[in-house]
Design a protein around this motif. Structure first.
Motif, short mmCIF file in Angstrom:
data_model
loop_
_atom_site.label_atom_id
_atom_site.label_comp_id
_atom_site.label_asym_id
_atom_site.label_seq_id
_atom_site.Cartn_x
_atom_site.Cartn_y
_atom_site.Cartn_z
N MET A 1 -8.54 -11.27 2.47
CA MET A 1 -8.68 -10.17 3.41
C MET A 1 -9.36 -10.66 4.70
SD MET A 1 -7.83 -7.12 3.66
CE MET A 1 -8.17 -5.60 4.39
N ARG A 2 -10.35 -11.52 4.55
CA ARG A 2 -11.04 -12.05 5.75
C ARG A 2 -10.08 -12.88 6.60
NH1 ARG A 2 -16.47 -14.43 3.10
NH2 ARG A 2 -17.18 -12.50 2.19
N THR A 3 -9.24 -13.63 5.93
CA THR A 3 -8.29 -14.47 6.67
C THR A 3 -7.34 -13.60 7.49
OG1 THR A 3 -8.38 -16.12 4.92
CG2 THR A 3 -6.52 -16.24 6.42
N ARG A 4 -6.82 -12.55 6.88
CA ARG A 4 -5.91 -11.66 7.60
C ARG A 4 -6.61 -11.01 8.78
NH1 ARG A 4 -2.51 -7.40 4.35
NH2 ARG A 4 -1.38 -9.29 3.87
N THR A 5 -7.82 -10.55 8.57
CA THR A 5 -8.59 -9.92 9.65
C THR A 5 -8.82 -10.92 10.78
OG1 THR A 5 -9.66 -8.46 8.06
CG2 THR A 5 -10.71 -8.69 10.21
N GLY A 6 -9.19 -12.14 10.42
CA GLY A 6 -9.42 -13.17 11.43
C GLY A 6 -8.15 -13.49 12.22
N LEU A 7 -7.02 -13.55 11.53
CA LEU A 7 -5.76 -13.81 12.21
C LEU A 7 -5.36 -12.67 13.15
CD1 LEU A 7 -3.72 -15.45 9.32
CD2 LEU A 7 -4.58 -16.57 11.38
N VAL A 8 -5.57 -11.44 12.70
CA VAL A 8 -5.24 -10.29 13.55
C VAL A 8 -6.13 -10.26 14.78
CG1 VAL A 8 -5.29 -7.76 13.68
CG2 VAL A 8 -4.26 -8.89 11.70
N VAL A 9 -7.42 -10.48 14.60
CA VAL A 9 -8.36 -10.49 15.73
C VAL A 9 -8.01 -11.63 16.69
CG1 VAL A 9 -10.77 -10.88 16.38
CG2 VAL A 9 -10.21 -9.30 14.54
N GLY A 10 -7.73 -12.81 16.13
CA GLY A 10 -7.36 -13.95 16.97
C GLY A 10 -6.08 -13.69 17.74
N GLY A 11 -5.08 -13.09 17.09
CA GLY A 11 -3.83 -12.76 17.77
C GLY A 11 -4.03 -11.75 18.88
N CYS A 12 -4.87 -10.74 18.63
CA CYS A 12 -5.16 -9.74 19.66
C CYS A 12 -5.87 -10.36 20.86
CB CYS A 12 -5.98 -8.59 19.08
SG CYS A 12 -5.05 -7.55 17.95
N LEU A 13 -6.81 -11.26 20.59
CA LEU A 13 -7.51 -11.94 21.68
C LEU A 13 -6.55 -12.81 22.50
CD1 LEU A 13 -10.86 -12.96 19.93
CD2 LEU A 13 -10.54 -11.23 21.72
N LEU A 14 -5.65 -13.52 21.82
CA LEU A 14 -4.68 -14.33 22.55
C LEU A 14 -3.74 -13.46 23.39
CD1 LEU A 14 -3.76 -17.05 19.92
CD2 LEU A 14 -4.88 -17.40 22.12
N MET A 15 -3.31 -12.34 22.84
CA MET A 15 -2.44 -11.44 23.60
C MET A 15 -3.18 -10.85 24.80
SD MET A 15 0.58 -11.58 22.52
CE MET A 15 1.19 -10.26 23.52
N ALA A 16 -4.44 -10.48 24.61
CA ALA A 16 -5.23 -9.95 25.72
C ALA A 16 -5.38 -11.01 26.81
CB ALA A 16 -6.60 -9.49 25.22
N TYR A 17 -5.62 -12.25 26.42
CA TYR A 17 -5.73 -13.35 27.37
C TYR A 17 -4.42 -13.52 28.15
CZ TYR A 17 -6.18 -18.12 29.14
OH TYR A 17 -6.21 -19.23 29.94
N ALA A 18 -3.29 -13.44 27.46
CA ALA A 18 -1.99 -13.59 28.11
C ALA A 18 -1.72 -12.44 29.08
CB ALA A 18 -0.89 -13.66 27.06
N VAL A 19 -2.06 -11.22 28.68
CA VAL A 19 -1.81 -10.06 29.54
C VAL A 19 -2.69 -10.13 30.78
CG1 VAL A 19 -2.07 -7.54 29.70
CG2 VAL A 19 -0.95 -8.57 27.71
N VAL A 20 -3.97 -10.47 30.61
CA VAL A 20 -4.88 -10.59 31.75
C VAL A 20 -4.39 -11.70 32.68
CG1 VAL A 20 -7.23 -11.24 32.44
CG2 VAL A 20 -6.87 -9.58 30.61
#
Length: 148
Positions: A1-20
């Motif tokens: 469960m921690r791995t999935r949460t970490g991957l989702v958070v990491g993906g959201c951060l990367l997408m936010a970086y790309a959008v900005v």
């Protein structure tokens, strides 16, 4: 469960970086970006997923003991084809420069796909033959009925 949460958070951060990064780019063409995103969405959801579902439905006819090997071969063949097909078709080849794409990529792509198919065939046939040989050995070791 921690791995999935970490991957989702990491993906959201990367997408936010790309959008900005895209929004702060002075040369951004929003129409081009939206067209690209629509093409990726159609390519993935219509073409790729239809192909994956079709292959998955066809794999239900494969004997259960061979499904993992056949599934692995299908994924490998798809990845190799996606990477190698543009080279095999000669995209980017210049007629006046023989050093651009100088190898016989079509032949090599077929060779790699044949190796994948052959390995898959061996992975399915060898265990079956071993099981049959073991069953034959057990059968021959049994004492005959009626003997003490």
């Amino acid at each position: 469960m921690r791995t999935r949460t970490g991957l989702v958070v990491g993906g959201c951060l990367l997408m936010a970086y790309a959008v900005v990064g895209a929004l702060t780019d002075a040369d951004l063409a929003p129409g081009g970006v939206l067209l690209f995103l629509a093409a990726v969405l159609v390519g993935h959801d219509v073409v790729w997923m239809a192909a994956v579902l079709t292959v998955g439905a066809a794999l239900t006819r494969v004997p259960p003991r061979c499904r993992p090997a056949v599934r692995t071969a299908a994924i490998t063949a798809a990845a190799v084809t996606v990477v190698g097909l543009p080279l095999a078709l000669g995209f980017g080849r210049s007629a006046d420069n023989a050093s651009v794409l100088p190898l016989p990529y079509g032949r090599n792509l077929v060779a790699v796909l044949l190796v994948v198919a052959g390995t898959t065939l061996l992975a399915c046939v060898v265990p079956v033959r071993r099981r049959k040989a073991a069953a034959d050995r057990k059968e021959s070791e049994r004492p005959a009925e009626g003997r003490p």
